[in-house]
Design an enzyme around this catalytic site. Structure first.
Site, PDB file in Angstrom:
ATOM      1  CG  ASP A 145      51.817  56.884  88.365  1.00 30.58           C
ATOM      2  OD1 ASP A 145      50.889  55.975  87.604  1.00 30.58           O
ATOM      3  OD2 ASP A 145      51.529  56.861  89.862  1.00 30.58           O
ATOM      4  N   GLY A 202      48.149  55.226  90.657  1.00 29.98           N
ATOM      5  CA  GLY A 202      47.940  54.118  91.428  1.00 29.98           C
ATOM      6  C   GLY A 202      46.356  54.450  92.142  1.00 29.98           C
ATOM      7  CG  HIS A 228      25.723  68.989  91.574  1.00 28.75           C
ATOM      8  ND1 HIS A 228      25.166  68.630  92.594  1.00 28.75           N
ATOM      9  CD2 HIS A 228      24.828  68.908  90.491  1.00 28.75           C
ATOM     10  CE1 HIS A 228      23.808  68.173  92.401  1.00 28.75           C
ATOM     11  NE2 HIS A 228      23.882  68.440  91.028  1.00 28.75           N
ATOM     12  CG  ASN A 229      31.482  69.481  92.389  1.00 27.08           C
ATOM     13  OD1 ASN A 229      31.263  68.382  92.386  1.00 27.08           O
ATOM     14  ND2 ASN A 229      31.025  70.332  93.302  1.00 27.08           N
ATOM     15  NE  ARG A 278      49.666  50.005  92.093  1.00 31.13           N
ATOM     16  CZ  ARG A 278      50.478  51.142  92.116  1.00 31.13           C
ATOM     17  NH1 ARG A 278      50.603  52.054  92.803  1.00 31.13           N
ATOM     18  NH2 ARG A 278      51.857  50.699  91.497  1.00 31.13           N
ATOM     19  NE  ARG A 286      25.505  75.592  96.456  1.00 30.95           N
ATOM     20  CZ  ARG A 286      24.469  74.884  96.720  1.00 30.95           C
ATOM     21  NH1 ARG A 286      24.270  73.588  95.775  1.00 30.95           N
ATOM     22  NH2 ARG A 286      23.155  75.000  97.468  1.00 30.95           N
TER      23      ARG A 286
END
Length: 146
Positions: A12, A70, A102-103, A113, A140
């Protein structure tokens, strides 16, 4: 997922400067960077930019995506609405490695920020150098995709 070294970046308005630093950093490491903006500081809506980047990854046009806002949270939520996207927001290198290992995350979100430039680049490096471990983690990931 494509094996290319093509990566999409978006943010953004709050994260334009850090996004450009990240783009230069990963381009110097040999990545083909697709920076889809924005380029001007006028207020913009992070869901639009998160979704646009996620669509580039989900389509196979880009191997990974890095998105920034942000806090990293809102743009991550928007990206995860796109089928096939597994995006995590990270403010440390351990988490950035783990979401890949792992994912099998295909997108990374960073909060401008929350972390400074140096840490952000370390997070990006941790994400991009980690490899999915498969095995029990694949089971998983399949459950997430269902």
């Amino acid at each position: 997922m494509t094996d290319s070294k093509r990566i999409v970046l978006s943010s953004d308005h709050a994260a334009i400067q850090l996004r450009q630093v990240v783009a230069d950093h990963i381009a110097a490491k040999g990545w083909d960077v697709v920076d889809i903006g924005p380029t001007t500081p006028e207020s913009t809506h992070y869901p639009i930019h998160g979704k646009a980047a996620a669509q580039q990854v989900a389509s196979g046009d880009c191997r990974f995506g890095i998105i920034l806002c942000g806090t990293g949270q809102g743009i991550m939520m928007a990206a995860n609405k796109v089928e096939g996207i597994r995006c995590g927001v990270c403010s440390d290198t351990f988490s950035a490695s783990m979401i890949r290992q792992h994912n099998d995350a295909n997108m990374l979100s960073i909060g401008v920020r929350v972390v400074g430039e140096g840490l952000a680049l370390d997070i990006v490096d941790a994400f991009l150098t980690a490899e999915f471990e498969g095995g029990r983690h694949a089971t998983r990931v399949d459950m997430i995709e269902e």
